[in-house]
Design an enzyme around this catalytic site. Structure first.
Site, PDB file in Angstrom:
ATOM      1  N   THR A  94       0.817  -1.215   0.000  1.00  0.00           N
ATOM      2  CA  THR A  94       0.000   0.000   0.000  1.00  0.00           C
ATOM      3  C   THR A  94       0.847   1.259   0.000  1.00  0.00           C
ATOM      4  OG1 THR A  94      -1.777  -1.144   1.122  1.00  0.00           O
ATOM      5  CG2 THR A  94      -1.781   1.230   1.345  1.00  0.00           C
ATOM      6  N   SER A 140       1.549  -7.501  -0.995  1.00  0.00           N
ATOM      7  CA  SER A 140       2.423  -8.409  -0.240  1.00  0.00           C
ATOM      8  C   SER A 140       1.853  -9.820  -0.121  1.00  0.00           C
ATOM      9  CB  SER A 140       2.748  -7.841   1.141  1.00  0.00           C
ATOM     10  OG  SER A 140       1.661  -7.955   2.017  1.00  0.00           O
ATOM     11  N   THR A 172       1.637  -4.492   4.294  1.00  0.00           N
ATOM     12  CA  THR A 172       1.498  -4.855   5.708  1.00  0.00           C
ATOM     13  C   THR A 172       0.926  -6.258   5.921  1.00  0.00           C
ATOM     14  OG1 THR A 172      -0.660  -3.780   5.770  1.00  0.00           O
ATOM     15  CG2 THR A 172       1.236  -2.481   6.500  1.00  0.00           C
ATOM     16  N   ASP A 173       0.216  -6.797   4.912  1.00  0.00           N
ATOM     17  CA  ASP A 173      -0.450  -8.097   5.111  1.00  0.00           C
ATOM     18  C   ASP A 173       0.531  -9.195   5.536  1.00  0.00           C
ATOM     19  OD1 ASP A 173      -2.769  -6.873   4.375  1.00  0.00           O
ATOM     20  OD2 ASP A 173      -2.990  -7.886   2.443  1.00  0.00           O
TER      21      ASP A 173
HETATM   22  N1  ASP Z   1      -2.729  -5.578   0.723  1.00  0.00           N
HETATM   23  C1  ASP Z   1      -1.680  -4.652   1.057  1.00  0.00           C
HETATM   24  C2  ASP Z   1      -0.363  -5.414   1.058  1.00  0.00           C
HETATM   25  O1  ASP Z   1      -0.100  -6.138   1.964  1.00  0.00           O
HETATM   26  C3  ASP Z   1      -1.955  -4.047   2.378  1.00  0.00           C
HETATM   27  C4  ASP Z   1      -0.930  -3.049   2.846  1.00  0.00           C
HETATM   28  O2  ASP Z   1       0.133  -2.890   2.316  1.00  0.00           O
HETATM   29  O3  ASP Z   1      -1.218  -2.371   3.861  1.00  0.00           O
HETATM   30  O4  ASP Z   1       0.388  -5.299   0.106  1.00  0.00           O
END
Ligand code: ASP
Length: 351
Positions: A41, A87, A120-121
């Site tokens: 993100t 991710s 973050t995932d």
């Molecule tokens: N779906 C995103 C990822 O993990 C969520 C994020 O980055 O906060 O790439």
């Protein structure tokens, strides 16, 4: 030999693709930090001002850095685009590339530390994998954001700035791989994503964060006590992939056929059991007869699973590792060849 050559080739390509950020600015005497961008993100682009409905992994490493010109005041930055993905699409191959690149570049005395931008995932998984496989005391910091770059009050630029600050700090040396998020510093082993939407999405359960960062100030309060980085026995140089470990989540009436299928198609299993790693009689019957390694974790975040909790004698307790982190340790353990139950048990007490 072929594997070693392909890793060297991969690293050579990354070096060729690398760009020097802050060219033309006065970066003399500033610590050199390598930023390895993987997407997420933090590199997400969507409708201006909105926080949802964006595409992660859209901006390049160069664009991410250009959004934080203040970085030039604290570090000389070299940016490397490792990949640009959500991710959830990170793979073992990306992990190996990251670990090999860091291990190679850490030899350069001019490089002070590393920052990895990441979704973050699965950030906590990449962080824990690197915590067990990078062979350097130099700071390695993961960061990301919950709001895309195009949203109102995007959190990525500050997270990136604070991560570079931590990576350049002497206090972060020898602390293992870290995650910096919303002014907090977390150890890779205990950090986890705990919110689907909050900008405070990273936390570390019972143990908490190990430090804080604000602007250029870094305060670290705890040392991770489990083995990591230079003390880790895992050597991934020469590997092109990792053994396959499947995670099975137990719930009422969980299908025993899924468990059988996973066991047939995996080198090892992790069970996310209920409570202290428990599951039904039907599952006990199957697990008891498996010959692949089975590690028992819990679907509950808090607490610990010890040997006394085990329902099947042929399984190993994950201690307080989450299922996804227990799976990483098992994948690495399997790279060392066949291990006895006792040896495996020992690994879950040490890492
Ligand atoms: N779906 C995103 C990822 O993990 C969520 C994020 O980055 O906060 O790439």
């Amino acid at each position: 030999m072929k594997r070693v050559l392909s890793v060297i080739l991969c690293i050579a390509v990354l070096f060729t693709l690398s760009i020097t950020y802050a060219e033309g600015t006065d970066t003399e005497n500033k610590p050199k930090i390598v930023v390895l961008a993987t997407g997420g993100t933090i590199a997400g682009v969507g409708e201006a001002g909105k926080t949802a409905g964006y595409k992660p992994g859209s901006l390049s490493a160069e664009e991410l850095l250009a959004a934080v010109p203040q970085l030039a005041n604290i570090a000389e930055i070299e940016a490397i685009q490792v990949c640009n993905v959500n991710s959830d699409d990170i793979t073992a191959e990306v992990w190996l590339t990251l670990a090999n690149t860091i291990n190679e570049m850490a030899q350069d005395p001019d490089i002070k530390g590393f920052v990895i931008t990441h979704g973050t995932d699965t950030m906590e998984e990449t962080a824990y994998f690197l915590n067990l496989t990078v062979k350097t005391d130099k700071p390695v910091v993961l960061t990301g954001s919950m709001r895309p770059a195009t949203s109102i009050s995007a959190d990525g630029p500050m997270n990136l700035y604070e991560s570079v600050t931590v990576a350049a700090s002497d206090y972060a040396v020898g602390k293992g791989v870290l995650i910096v998020f919303s002014d907090r510093i977390y150890a890779a082993r205990t950090a986890a994503k705990t919110s689907t939407y909050s900008v405070m999405a990273l936390a570390a359960g019972e143990t908490g964060s190990i430090g804080i960062v604000r602007d250029e100030l870094v305060y670290l309060y705890e040392d991770p006590s489990r083995k990591h980085t230079t003390d880790s026995e895992f050597d991934i140089s020469g590997l092109t992939t990792l053994p396959k470990v499947s995670i099975l989540y137990f719930s009422v009436d969980a299908d025993p056929d899924l468990l059988r299928f996973a066991a047939e198609h995996s080198d090892g299993l992790v069970i996310a059991g209920a409570g202290a790693g428990e599951f039904s009689e039907k599952w006990i019957e199957i697990i008891r007869n498996l010959s692949i390694p089975v590690v028992i974790s819990s679907r509950i975040d808090d607490g610990v699973i010890t040997r006394d909790n085990l329902l099947c004698a042929n399984t190993v307790a994950a201690n307080n590792l989450s299922p996804q982190k227990a799976a990483i340790l098992l994948r690495l353990a399997l790279t060392k060849g066949t291990m006895s139950l006792e040896q495996l048990e020992e690994l879950y007490l040490q890492y």
